[in-house]
Design a protein around this motif. Structure first.
Motif, PDB file in Angstrom:
ATOM      1  N   TYR A   1      12.442 -54.079 -67.257  1.00 27.18           N
ATOM      2  CA  TYR A   1      12.542 -53.290 -68.483  1.00 27.18           C
ATOM      3  C   TYR A   1      13.461 -52.103 -68.206  1.00 27.18           C
ATOM      4  N   ASN A   2      14.548 -51.995 -68.928  1.00 33.52           N
ATOM      5  CA  ASN A   2      15.438 -50.840 -68.809  1.00 33.52           C
ATOM      6  C   ASN A   2      15.836 -50.567 -67.355  1.00 33.52           C
ATOM      7  N   HIS A   3      16.229 -51.623 -66.653  1.00 32.72           N
ATOM      8  CA  HIS A   3      16.673 -51.561 -65.258  1.00 32.72           C
ATOM      9  C   HIS A   3      15.554 -51.213 -64.290  1.00 32.72           C
ATOM     10  N   GLY A   4      14.300 -51.381 -64.687  1.00 32.04           N
ATOM     11  CA  GLY A   4      13.181 -51.065 -63.807  1.00 32.04           C
ATOM     12  C   GLY A   4      12.017 -52.015 -64.018  1.00 32.04           C
TER      13      GLY A   4
ATOM     14  N   TYR B   1      12.320 -61.948 -63.367  1.00 29.68           N
ATOM     15  CA  TYR B   1      12.971 -62.644 -64.473  1.00 29.68           C
ATOM     16  C   TYR B   1      13.476 -61.628 -65.474  1.00 29.68           C
ATOM     17  N   GLY B   2      14.481 -62.037 -66.235  1.00 31.24           N
ATOM     18  CA  GLY B   2      15.035 -61.156 -67.245  1.00 31.24           C
ATOM     19  C   GLY B   2      16.346 -61.696 -67.769  1.00 31.24           C
ATOM     20  N   GLY B   3      17.203 -60.778 -68.158  1.00 32.30           N
ATOM     21  CA  GLY B   3      18.506 -61.137 -68.704  1.00 32.30           C
ATOM     22  C   GLY B   3      19.487 -61.447 -67.592  1.00 32.30           C
ATOM     23  N   LEU B   4      20.618 -60.780 -67.612  1.00 31.58           N
ATOM     24  CA  LEU B   4      21.674 -61.072 -66.639  1.00 31.58           C
ATOM     25  C   LEU B   4      21.277 -60.769 -65.204  1.00 31.58           C
ATOM     26  N   SER B   5      20.450 -59.758 -64.990  1.00 28.13           N
ATOM     27  CA  SER B   5      20.085 -59.389 -63.619  1.00 28.13           C
ATOM     28  C   SER B   5      18.942 -60.235 -63.069  1.00 28.13           C
ATOM     29  N   GLY B   6      18.261 -60.975 -63.910  1.00 24.84           N
ATOM     30  CA  GLY B   6      17.166 -61.816 -63.439  1.00 24.84           C
ATOM     31  C   GLY B   6      15.998 -61.047 -62.851  1.00 24.84           C
ATOM     32  N   GLY B   7      15.866 -59.791 -63.208  1.00 25.55           N
ATOM     33  CA  GLY B   7      14.759 -58.984 -62.700  1.00 25.55           C
ATOM     34  C   GLY B   7      15.001 -58.381 -61.327  1.00 25.55           C
ATOM     35  N   LEU B   8      16.192 -58.581 -60.773  1.00 19.84           N
ATOM     36  CA  LEU B   8      16.447 -58.130 -59.406  1.00 19.84           C
ATOM     37  C   LEU B   8      16.423 -56.612 -59.249  1.00 19.84           C
ATOM     38  N   ARG B   9      16.822 -55.872 -60.283  1.00 21.80           N
ATOM     39  CA  ARG B   9      16.761 -54.402 -60.176  1.00 21.80           C
ATOM     40  C   ARG B   9      15.312 -53.936 -60.107  1.00 21.80           C
ATOM     41  N   ALA B  10      14.436 -54.576 -60.861  1.00 20.82           N
ATOM     42  CA  ALA B  10      13.014 -54.241 -60.799  1.00 20.82           C
ATOM     43  C   ALA B  10      12.460 -54.554 -59.413  1.00 20.82           C
ATOM     44  N   VAL B  11      12.826 -55.702 -58.887  1.00 20.79           N
ATOM     45  CA  VAL B  11      12.344 -56.107 -57.565  1.00 20.79           C
ATOM     46  C   VAL B  11      12.811 -55.120 -56.493  1.00 20.79           C
ATOM     47  N   GLU B  12      14.070 -54.727 -56.528  1.00 24.56           N
ATOM     48  CA  GLU B  12      14.577 -53.804 -55.503  1.00 24.56           C
ATOM     49  C   GLU B  12      13.868 -52.449 -55.573  1.00 24.56           C
ATOM     50  N   GLN B  13      13.537 -51.995 -56.765  1.00 21.95           N
ATOM     51  CA  GLN B  13      12.781 -50.747 -56.883  1.00 21.95           C
ATOM     52  C   GLN B  13      11.360 -50.925 -56.351  1.00 21.95           C
ATOM     53  N   LEU B  14      10.755 -52.063 -56.635  1.00 21.41           N
ATOM     54  CA  LEU B  14       9.398 -52.325 -56.143  1.00 21.41           C
ATOM     55  C   LEU B  14       9.350 -52.405 -54.620  1.00 21.41           C
ATOM     56  N   ARG B  15      10.413 -52.878 -53.995  1.00 22.78           N
ATOM     57  CA  ARG B  15      10.439 -52.930 -52.526  1.00 22.78           C
ATOM     58  C   ARG B  15      10.249 -51.531 -51.931  1.00 22.78           C
TER      59      ARG B  15
END
Length: 186
Positions: A79-82, A108-122
Motif C-alpha cells: 500500500y503506497n510503497h509500504g 503481491y501488488g501492481g508493478l512492484s509485486g509487493g517487493l517494496r513492502a517486503v524490503e521494509q518488513l525485512r
C-alpha cells in the motif's frame, strides 16, 4: 528433523475487497503439500489485535500461538510503497516470541509485486531478532496471475515458493534445535 515445523502464515491485508485470500490460499496449498511443515493461518482481518498494543485475552492467545511457532510467512500487499499497518501491529504487539525464528515473505501488488513492502518488513523483522529468508515470492500485477480457481501459472512464483519453503525448513530446523539447546540471548 524429528517432527514437522509449526509454520504460521500471516495474512496481512485487512482492506474491504482485498485480494489477499487468493494469494494466501494458493500459498497455503503449496505449504501444506510440504511434509516439513504443520501449517496454520493467522488472518489479521479476523485476529483482533488492538492498534494501541494494549493487553487483552486475544493478544495473550496470539502471543502464545506466535511463541509455539517455529517459522512464519507473511503474505502482504503493498500500500503506497509500504506494508499494511495491520502487519506492523501484529509484529509490534509481541516481542520475545519472534526471536531466533525465520520469516519468509509472499508479496503481491501492481508493478512492484509487493517487493517494496517486503524490503521494509525485512528491516522490522531484523529488529525483532528474526531471520529473514532471502527467497521471496512476488506477484506483479497479481490479479492477472491467478485463474478463477485461485491457481497460477506463474513459473517464477511457483519456483520461488519451493525455494522459500526449502530455505524456511532449513532455518526453522536449525533455529529450533539451537533454541532448545541454548536459549537465544536477549
Amino acid at each position: 528433523m524429528d517432527s514437522a515445523l509449526r509454520l504460521e502464515v500471516i495474512v496481512a491485508s485487512v482492506r474491504p475487497g482485498r485480494f489477499a485470500p487468493v494469494v494466501a490460499d494458493w500459498f497455503l496449498r503449496t505449504a501444506r503439500a510440504d511434509p516439513a511443515f504443520e501449517v496454520g493461518v493467522l488472518d489479521l482481518l479476523t485476529t483482533p489485535l488492538p492498534a494501541d498494543l494494549s493487553e487483552t485475552p486475544e493478544v495473550e492467545a496470539y502471543r502464545q500461538r506466535i511463541g509455539a511457532a517455529d517459522a512464519f510467512v507473511v503474505v502482504t500487499s503493498e500500500y503506497n510503497h509500504g506494508y499494511p499497518a495491520s502487519v506492523k501491529t501484529a509484529l509490534d504487539i509481541v516481542k520475545h516470541e519472534w526471536r531466533a525464528k525465520p520469516v519468509g515473505f509472499v508479496g503481491y501488488g501492481g508493478l512492484s509485486g509487493g517487493l517494496r513492502a517486503v524490503e521494509q518488513l525485512r528491516q522490522v523483522v531484523a529488529e525483532l531478532h528474526m531471520v529473514s529468508i532471502r527467497e521471496t515470492v512476488s506477484f506483479h500485477e497479481a490479479k492477472r496471475k491467478f485463474d478463477r480457481d485461485g491457481n497460477t501459472a506463474d513459473g517464477a512464483a511457483i519456483d520461488a515458493a519451493g525455494r522459500l519453503l526449502r530455505q524456511l525448513a532449513w532455518w526453522g530446523g536449525a533455529l529450533r534445535t539451537a533454541r532448545a539447546s541454548d536459549p537465544y540471548p536477549a
